[in-house]
Design an enzyme around this catalytic site. Structure first.
Site, short mmCIF file in Angstrom:
data_model
loop_
_atom_site.label_atom_id
_atom_site.label_comp_id
_atom_site.label_asym_id
_atom_site.label_seq_id
_atom_site.Cartn_x
_atom_site.Cartn_y
_atom_site.Cartn_z
N ASP A 1 0.61 -1.12 -0.24
CA ASP A 1 0.33 -0.16 0.14
C ASP A 1 0.73 1.78 -0.01
O ASP A 1 1.40 1.83 0.53
CB ASP A 1 -0.94 0.43 1.05
CG ASP A 1 -1.51 1.61 1.68
OD1 ASP A 1 -2.63 1.20 -0.28
OD2 ASP A 1 -2.23 1.74 2.65
N HIS B 1 -7.54 10.04 3.39
CA HIS B 1 -7.16 9.31 4.62
C HIS B 1 -7.56 9.58 5.66
O HIS B 1 -7.33 11.18 6.20
CB HIS B 1 -5.89 9.27 4.33
CG HIS B 1 -5.19 8.46 3.58
ND1 HIS B 1 -4.94 8.92 2.38
CD2 HIS B 1 -5.02 7.30 2.97
CE1 HIS B 1 -4.56 8.29 0.92
NE2 HIS B 1 -4.95 6.90 1.58
N HIS C 1 -9.88 4.50 -1.84
CA HIS C 1 -8.51 4.41 -0.34
C HIS C 1 -8.83 5.74 0.09
O HIS C 1 -10.31 6.53 -0.06
CB HIS C 1 -7.46 5.31 -1.18
CG HIS C 1 -6.41 4.73 -1.32
ND1 HIS C 1 -5.34 3.96 -1.24
CD2 HIS C 1 -6.02 4.07 -2.51
CE1 HIS C 1 -4.11 3.18 -1.81
NE2 HIS C 1 -5.25 3.40 -2.76
N ASN D 1 -10.25 0.93 0.39
CA ASN D 1 -9.25 0.40 1.70
C ASN D 1 -9.53 0.99 2.75
O ASN D 1 -10.36 2.01 2.85
CB ASN D 1 -8.00 1.36 1.35
CG ASN D 1 -6.76 1.01 -0.43
OD1 ASN D 1 -7.55 0.69 -1.12
ND2 ASN D 1 -5.50 0.67 0.18
#
Length: 303
Positions: free
Chosen positions: A91, A197, A225, A247
């Protein structure tokens, strides 16, 4: 125990079949970060319980903590022990060399992210280095993922608000996504549609209309993500639109730490770590199970 090239290619063939199934059956596969063996166990148990395919992934920091080849062995061991469909992804690999090492070790998926190490990397540098990894991956057939610019946030718990007006400036566009895929030859495009994120004080908002237009512009797979802290209905919609991989990291880390802290407070005289971990396993496993259900991958495993 290292894998033979035949083993690696067979695993990658299965991984490519999985990506094809996600598109045909409209589900997404969860890619779950681990930074310890306990988290890997939680992911494996969730996959077994729900009969779901899963990706286990490690970032550069997690590789340094656990060891690139050691993680490969751990994943293979638990895959066999639990009888599950499980693959391994590097990743946000920040260097070409690190991605090549992961390919050599038999990782089925590799995410090259030059902008992770250098947020100011030029388009030319990102394309050239991504293309180098794509070419190298042809030996094993590993699937290569990338994006054309830096993703916002970090896999942690944040206290600041989300400045969506600023975030929107870095959103993917259908034209930009198509050009990047054509220039690099990647298998998976990491789309930016509000999926930064980390965990934030407010839920994330994803631009599904933009996602649908990106899907129409691309023939390759699409990943999201920054799945933590996202309302589950976005995942269900994204899978129907055609996202193949999502993710998850911060939600798992939060569950791990807060449950561990609670367990330590409730057992001040217990020093056998193995006796303290079952509630932690379960807390992380519940997070993984919730995501699997939202992604639509329950019951989709092929073993």
């Amino acid at each position: 125990m290292g894998l033979t090239i035949s083993d690696i290619r067979r695993n990658i063939t299965h991984a490519r079949h999985l990506m094809q199934r996600t598109r045909a059956q409209h589900f997404a596969v969860g890619a779950f970060n681990i930074d310890n063996q306990e988290t890997l166990i939680a992911v494996a148990r969730a996959a077994q319980k729900l009969q779901s395919p899963v990706l286990v992934e490690v970032s550069d920091a997690e590789v340094k903590a656990m060891g690139l080849e050691n993680v490969r062995d751990l994943v293979d061991n638990y895959k066999a022990e639990y009888g599950i469909e499980m693959y391994l992804n590097l990743d946000h690999g920040p260097t070409v060399e690190g991605c090549k090492r992961a390919i050599d070790a038999g990782y089925e998926f590799v995410h090259i992210d030059i902008s992770q190490a250098n947020h100011d990397a030029s388009d030319e540098e990102i394309i050239a280095k991504t293309r180098e990894v794509v070419e190298y991956a042809k030996f094993t057939g590993a699937l290569v993922e990338a994006e054309p610019h830096y993703f916002w946030g970090s896999s942690n718990v944040h206290t600041e608000a989300i400045d969506y007006e600023e975030i929107k400036k870095t959103f993917s566009t259908p034209e930009g996504a198509r050009d990047f895929v054509e220039a690099t030859g990647i298998d998976t495009f990491a789309a930016a549609i509000g999926n930064l994120h980390g965990l934030y004080p407010v839920p994330k908002v994803l631009d599904l209309e933009l996602l649908a237009r990106i899907r129409e512009a691309l023939h390759c797979q699409i990943s999201l993500h920054g799945g933590s802290g996202t309302p589950l209905h976005y995942f269900k919609a994204a899978a129907k639109i055609g996202v193949s991989k999502i993710n998850i990291n911060s939600d798992m880390r939060y569950a791990f730490r807060t449950t561990l802290e609670k367990t330590l407070r409730e057992n001040p005289n217990e020093y056998a770590i193995v006796k303290l971990m079952p509630p932690v396993y379960m807390a992380v496993q519940e997070v993984v199970e919730t995501k699997i259900q939202a992604f639509g991958s329950a019951g989709k495993a092929v073993v």
